[in-house]
Design a protein around this motif. Structure first.
Motif, PDB file in Angstrom:
ATOM      1  N   GLU A  76       3.301   6.458  -1.982  1.00  0.00           N
ATOM      2  CA  GLU A  76       4.465   5.575  -2.041  1.00  0.00           C
ATOM      3  C   GLU A  76       4.116   4.127  -2.386  1.00  0.00           C
ATOM      4  O   GLU A  76       4.589   3.597  -3.383  1.00  0.00           O
ATOM      5  CB  GLU A  76       5.214   5.636  -0.702  1.00  0.00           C
ATOM      6  CG  GLU A  76       5.783   7.021  -0.378  1.00  0.00           C
ATOM      7  CD  GLU A  76       6.345   7.102   1.023  1.00  0.00           C
ATOM      8  OE1 GLU A  76       6.307   6.050   1.721  1.00  0.00           O
ATOM      9  OE2 GLU A  76       6.809   8.180   1.416  1.00  0.00           O
ATOM     10  N   ASN A  77       3.319   3.482  -1.573  1.00  0.00           N
ATOM     11  CA  ASN A  77       3.016   2.065  -1.753  1.00  0.00           C
ATOM     12  C   ASN A  77       1.521   1.924  -1.993  1.00  0.00           C
ATOM     13  O   ASN A  77       0.715   2.043  -1.077  1.00  0.00           O
ATOM     14  CB  ASN A  77       3.446   1.276  -0.509  1.00  0.00           C
ATOM     15  CG  ASN A  77       3.316  -0.222  -0.687  1.00  0.00           C
ATOM     16  OD1 ASN A  77       2.257  -0.721  -1.075  1.00  0.00           O
ATOM     17  ND2 ASN A  77       4.380  -0.950  -0.401  1.00  0.00           N
ATOM     18  N   LEU A  78       1.139   1.661  -3.243  1.00  0.00           N
ATOM     19  CA  LEU A  78      -0.271   1.704  -3.621  1.00  0.00           C
ATOM     20  C   LEU A  78      -1.142   0.734  -2.820  1.00  0.00           C
ATOM     21  O   LEU A  78      -2.164   1.150  -2.276  1.00  0.00           O
ATOM     22  CB  LEU A  78      -0.407   1.447  -5.119  1.00  0.00           C
ATOM     23  CG  LEU A  78      -1.821   1.557  -5.692  1.00  0.00           C
ATOM     24  CD1 LEU A  78      -2.396   2.954  -5.488  1.00  0.00           C
ATOM     25  CD2 LEU A  78      -1.814   1.202  -7.179  1.00  0.00           C
ATOM     26  N   PRO A  79      -0.800  -0.563  -2.706  1.00  0.00           N
ATOM     27  CA  PRO A  79      -1.662  -1.467  -1.930  1.00  0.00           C
ATOM     28  C   PRO A  79      -1.810  -1.043  -0.468  1.00  0.00           C
ATOM     29  O   PRO A  79      -2.905  -1.116   0.095  1.00  0.00           O
ATOM     30  CB  PRO A  79      -0.957  -2.827  -2.052  1.00  0.00           C
ATOM     31  CG  PRO A  79      -0.167  -2.736  -3.316  1.00  0.00           C
ATOM     32  CD  PRO A  79       0.292  -1.314  -3.380  1.00  0.00           C
ATOM     33  N   GLU A  80      -0.709  -0.580   0.147  1.00  0.00           N
ATOM     34  CA  GLU A  80      -0.786  -0.166   1.548  1.00  0.00           C
ATOM     35  C   GLU A  80      -1.623   1.105   1.698  1.00  0.00           C
ATOM     36  O   GLU A  80      -2.380   1.252   2.666  1.00  0.00           O
ATOM     37  CB  GLU A  80       0.615   0.049   2.121  1.00  0.00           C
ATOM     38  CG  GLU A  80       1.383  -1.252   2.344  1.00  0.00           C
ATOM     39  CD  GLU A  80       2.673  -1.024   3.110  1.00  0.00           C
ATOM     40  OE1 GLU A  80       2.918   0.133   3.538  1.00  0.00           O
ATOM     41  OE2 GLU A  80       3.435  -1.993   3.280  1.00  0.00           O
ATOM     42  N   VAL A  81      -1.485   2.024   0.751  1.00  0.00           N
ATOM     43  CA  VAL A  81      -2.285   3.255   0.793  1.00  0.00           C
ATOM     44  C   VAL A  81      -3.763   2.919   0.678  1.00  0.00           C
ATOM     45  O   VAL A  81      -4.603   3.418   1.438  1.00  0.00           O
ATOM     46  CB  VAL A  81      -1.848   4.216  -0.322  1.00  0.00           C
ATOM     47  CG1 VAL A  81      -2.868   5.336  -0.494  1.00  0.00           C
ATOM     48  CG2 VAL A  81      -0.474   4.809  -0.003  1.00  0.00           C
ATOM     49  N   LEU A  82      -4.106   2.057  -0.278  1.00  0.00           N
ATOM     50  CA  LEU A  82      -5.510   1.678  -0.460  1.00  0.00           C
ATOM     51  C   LEU A  82      -6.027   0.898   0.749  1.00  0.00           C
ATOM     52  O   LEU A  82      -7.200   1.026   1.111  1.00  0.00           O
ATOM     53  CB  LEU A  82      -5.667   0.863  -1.742  1.00  0.00           C
ATOM     54  CG  LEU A  82      -5.432   1.641  -3.045  1.00  0.00           C
ATOM     55  CD1 LEU A  82      -5.528   0.707  -4.239  1.00  0.00           C
ATOM     56  CD2 LEU A  82      -6.427   2.780  -3.187  1.00  0.00           C
ATOM     57  N   ALA A  83      -5.175   0.096   1.375  1.00  0.00           N
ATOM     58  CA  ALA A  83      -5.590  -0.602   2.595  1.00  0.00           C
ATOM     59  C   ALA A  83      -5.900   0.403   3.701  1.00  0.00           C
ATOM     60  O   ALA A  83      -6.820   0.195   4.500  1.00  0.00           O
ATOM     61  CB  ALA A  83      -4.497  -1.567   3.044  1.00  0.00           C
TER      62      ALA A  83
END
Length: 247
Positions: A76-83
């Motif tokens: 869903e949310n790329l930056p949050e997933v990578l975090a």
């Protein structure tokens, strides 16, 4: 950790590559994990874990390597997933990912746009977007590369069946909620026919982007959501000066 392990092929390869490591195959679909069990052997076993890549059920700094093959487009949310990926990596741990780029299925996108206003192919992240997301989520020294491949198919039906078999469904909220009508499908097939190459096959573009990055070591600043930077380290790494007791 193999995120989005599917039938477990990569998990088995990781276990063979690092025979003394504990390999975890994670997927949100139980049927996939049941398929992955077929890849396990007594000398090449791995842990199967049902979990969501958007909220990984693993402790902070508990993983040395994260591997993820073609899983990012459906998160869903790329930056949050990578975090979240960076959260569970140990300092200095490595992230290895592959994902589809925006040129994937370019021919199909262009043709559907000529016969229908609704999106039929998911938009995939570009290489610059992925690089920015890695930095924003706290990774260091990202390395990105891409390959563009042209795969030929005998007809549109064969291509659509392969997309369905590989799970490449359209997850966009704006997608058409009804089935693609026969008349619309025939119109797309007719336009696609004009692209046949000299071998009589239909060309289809696939863009694969590869990502590699490292979790920061202790004490290296990480960008926070408010625009600042935060550095952390274990208390054991902080030198303490002790006063000698006075006589």
């Amino acid at each position: 950790l193999d995120i989005g392990c599917g039938p477990g092929y990569a998990s088995a390869i990781l276990r063979k590559r690092w025979p003394k490591a504990r390999v975890i195959a994670l997927d949100s679909a139980l049927p996939m994990l049941r398929q992955a069990k077929r890849q396990t052997r007594w000398f090449r076993s791995f842990i199967r874990l049902c979990g969501d890549a958007n909220a990984l059920p693993l402790a902070d700094q508990s993983v040395d390597v994260i591997f993820s093959n073609l899983c990012l487009p459906w998160l869903e949310n790329l930056p949050e997933v990578l975090a979240g990926f960076r959260r569970i990596l140990r300092p200095g741990g490595r992230l290895l990912c592959s994902t589809f780029g925006p040129d994937t299925l370019r021919e199909l996108q262009d043709i559907f746009a000529r016969v229908d206003t609704a999106p039929h192919v998911m938009p995939f992240f570009g290489i610059s977007t992925l690089g920015d997301a890695l930095i924003t989520s706290g990774f260091r020294d990202p390395v990105l590369d891409c390959d563009r491949l042209t795969v030929a198919y005998p007809d549109l039906t064969t291509l659509m069946r392969e997309l369905q078999a590989t799970g490449m469904t359209n997850a966009l909220q704006s997608r058409r909620r009804t089935l693609t009508g026969r008349r619309r499908f025939i119109a797309v097939a007719d336009i696609y026919e004009t692209l046949r190459n000299g071998d009589g096959m239909l060309p289809t573009t696939w863009e694969i982007i590869y990502l590699q990055a490292w979790a920061p070591e202790h004490g290296v600043p990480i960008r926070s959501r408010d625009g600042g930077e935060v550095a952390s380290m274990p208390v054991s790494a902080i030198p303490i000066r002790r006063r000698e007791p006075q006589p």
